[in-house]
Design an enzyme around this catalytic site. Sequence first.
Site, PDB file in Angstrom:
ATOM      1  N   TYR A 242       0.851  -1.204   0.000  1.00 17.15           N
ATOM      2  CA  TYR A 242       0.000   0.000   0.000  1.00 17.15           C
ATOM      3  C   TYR A 242       0.883   1.249   0.000  1.00 17.15           C
ATOM      4  CZ  TYR A 242      -2.888   3.752   1.885  1.00 17.15           C
ATOM      5  OH  TYR A 242      -3.519   4.962   2.080  1.00 17.15           O
TER       6      TYR A 242
HETATM    7  O1  LIG Z   1      -2.170   6.924   7.766  1.00 20.18           O
HETATM    8  C1  LIG Z   1      -2.310   6.266   6.761  1.00 20.18           C
HETATM    9  O2  LIG Z   1      -1.848   6.597   5.709  1.00 20.18           O
HETATM   10  C2  LIG Z   1      -3.051   4.981   6.823  1.00 20.18           C
HETATM   11  O3  LIG Z   1      -3.937   5.033   7.944  1.00 20.18           O
HETATM   12  C3  LIG Z   1      -4.636   3.860   8.176  1.00 20.18           C
HETATM   13  O4  LIG Z   1      -3.750   2.801   8.454  1.00 20.18           O
HETATM   14  P1  LIG Z   1      -3.395   2.465   9.954  1.00 20.18           P
HETATM   15  O5  LIG Z   1      -2.681   3.601  10.602  1.00 20.18           O
HETATM   16  O6  LIG Z   1      -2.719   1.150   9.949  1.00 20.18           O
HETATM   17  O7  LIG Z   1      -4.844   2.431  10.627  1.00 20.18           O
HETATM   18  P2  LIG Z   1      -5.680   1.232  11.285  1.00 20.18           P
HETATM   19  O8  LIG Z   1      -5.813   0.113  10.349  1.00 20.18           O
HETATM   20  O9  LIG Z   1      -6.911   1.825  11.823  1.00 20.18           O
HETATM   21  O10 LIG Z   1      -4.744   0.766  12.481  1.00 20.18           O
HETATM   22  C4  LIG Z   1      -4.456   1.665  13.529  1.00 20.18           C
HETATM   23  C5  LIG Z   1      -3.579   0.984  14.555  1.00 20.18           C
HETATM   24  O11 LIG Z   1      -4.271  -0.099  15.143  1.00 20.18           O
HETATM   25  C6  LIG Z   1      -3.508  -1.276  15.059  1.00 20.18           C
HETATM   26  N1  LIG Z   1      -4.417  -2.411  14.892  1.00 20.18           N
HETATM   27  C7  LIG Z   1      -5.165  -2.528  13.807  1.00 20.18           C
HETATM   28  C8  LIG Z   1      -6.043  -3.568  13.644  1.00 20.18           C
HETATM   29  C9  LIG Z   1      -6.134  -4.529  14.661  1.00 20.18           C
HETATM   30  O12 LIG Z   1      -6.904  -5.480  14.588  1.00 20.18           O
HETATM   31  N2  LIG Z   1      -5.365  -4.375  15.756  1.00 20.18           N
HETATM   32  C10 LIG Z   1      -4.491  -3.349  15.917  1.00 20.18           C
HETATM   33  O13 LIG Z   1      -3.809  -3.248  16.924  1.00 20.18           O
HETATM   34  C11 LIG Z   1      -2.597  -1.085  13.868  1.00 20.18           C
HETATM   35  O14 LIG Z   1      -1.451  -1.886  14.002  1.00 20.18           O
HETATM   36  C12 LIG Z   1      -2.321   0.390  13.953  1.00 20.18           C
HETATM   37  O15 LIG Z   1      -1.253   0.612  14.840  1.00 20.18           O
HETATM   38  C13 LIG Z   1      -5.492   3.530   6.977  1.00 20.18           C
HETATM   39  O16 LIG Z   1      -6.161   2.302   7.194  1.00 20.18           O
HETATM   40  C14 LIG Z   1      -4.675   3.455   5.729  1.00 20.18           C
HETATM   41  O17 LIG Z   1      -5.541   3.286   4.643  1.00 20.18           O
HETATM   42  C15 LIG Z   1      -3.813   4.669   5.553  1.00 20.18           C
HETATM   43  O18 LIG Z   1      -4.596   5.732   5.136  1.00 20.18           O
END
Ligand SMILES: O=C(O)[C@H]1O[C@H](OP(=O)(O)OP(=O)(O)OC[C@H]2O[C@@H](n3ccc(=O)[nH]c3=O)[C@H](O)[C@@H]2O)[C@H](O)[C@@H](O)[C@H]1O
Length: 431
Positions: A242
């Site tokens: 991504y």
């Molecule tokens: O800033 C971005 O550019 C991206 O932001 C977002 O990604 P992320 O920051 O990864 O958000 P998100 O999935 O909500 O996980 C948040 C936290 O929860 C943790 N997480 C997640 C799932 C889970 O089951 N458990 C968990 O601990 C996980 O490890 C993480 O630490 C958008 O989805 C992406 O499309 C993109 O725009």
Amino acid sequence: MPSLEEELFPSTPGKFKIDRGQSMNRQFHRYFASTSTMFLWALFLIALTASYLSFQSFVDSGSRCFSASWGGIQWEKQVRNSAQIHRSGGMSVLVTGAAGFVGTHVSLALKKRGDGVVGLDNFNNYYDPSLKRARRSLLNSHGVFVVEGDLNDVKLLAKLFDVVAFTHVMHLAAQAGVRYAMENPNSYVHSNIAGLVTLLEVCKSANPQPAIVWASSSSVYGLNDKVPFSEADRTDQPASLYAATKKAGEEITHTYNHIYGLSITGLRFFTVYGPWGRPDMAYFSFTRNILQGKPITLYRGKNRADLARDFTYIDDIVKGCLGSLDTSGKSTGSGGKKKGNAPYRIFNLGNTSPVKVPELVNILERHLKVKAKRNIIDMPGNGDVPFTHANISYAQRAFGYKPTTDLQTGLKKFVRWYLSYYGYNNRKGLQ
Ligand SMILES: O=C(O)[C@H]1O[C@H](OP(=O)(O)OP(=O)(O)OC[C@H]2O[C@@H](n3ccc(=O)[nH]c3=O)[C@H](O)[C@@H]2O)[C@H](O)[C@@H](O)[C@H]1O
């Protein structure tokens, strides 16, 4: 007495008269007969091929007519109406991904202040399409028409630019999600690379060329560990496909700026959350699970360190999008030819105050008045990064960007929306 026609073009070899004339004549007849048979066969084959091809094109155009929901006088009228500008100095904006989370909010904000907005969305099923349809209804009720179609449909894009001379494109359509890239890598290439190029090709040829503001991602910082993340930091170590496609988007848009004079602004969004959000994101799926009494999985980083995100509330992101559109400057080219240098900008849009993921869960528990069942595991190697933190000084300087919503306040608004949208307000025990 056979007619001349029958003599020259016997319908069957049996009709061919061999007893009338000399051998030369006979040979001539035989030769002519076999040539004409071949000619007939050739004609027959050509006709067969032609009818097959025209049948295929009928089937293709037929299926396009049946499956596509665009085209026609009425459709063009809806597009034009939606693009109408209702304020002086306003803009007409094509918003791609308009039925998405950020797309819906940006479209509404633009419409509210009197800009013309036409949405485009393919309503794919990466997450529940009924939520996208509900967002579309909301947009319709505010006078924003959303065209159903794919970014890779060059005919549709060209048609939209035929009907409306868009001044700006707010490009938000993308395959989002960091971890899903391991399951379906090609969908990222299809939307974030191929779709982006298709859009840029149409924009570069448009006359006048629009200015483009588009969604990059905080994920481009990848393994960068210098905090807070500044636009000047290295972004050549993506941790997920991504992130790699978003980084590629930044390079691709640079070439279109350089060669064709397109004005480009890339926005690195930092984990955007809020009402009408994305069900695949942690804050959303945690809320669902907590309310349903199901466990949630919390990832933990190296040395049992909690993960942290610079969670950014949707209204602050909308302010950043509108500020970027307002200050984008003009594209300089026309008809695919550059006439001078155009702006190329990249901005972080974050909250500048990272929160640990377990703290996000604490806040949700308080708003929902339900305890979460936490299942804590080591972060799998799935493309995640341990933390994000935005330095927003570039956006601050360019258009006075200043986020104002902290996670506590933003999640309260999200939870209120969630409970109402999914009908929890009518159930006992909750708010
Ligand atoms: O800033 C971005 O550019 C991206 O932001 C977002 O990604 P992320 O920051 O990864 O958000 P998100 O999935 O909500 O996980 C948040 C936290 O929860 C943790 N997480 C997640 C799932 C889970 O089951 N458990 C968990 O601990 C996980 O490890 C993480 O630490 C958008 O989805 C992406 O499309 C993109 O725009």
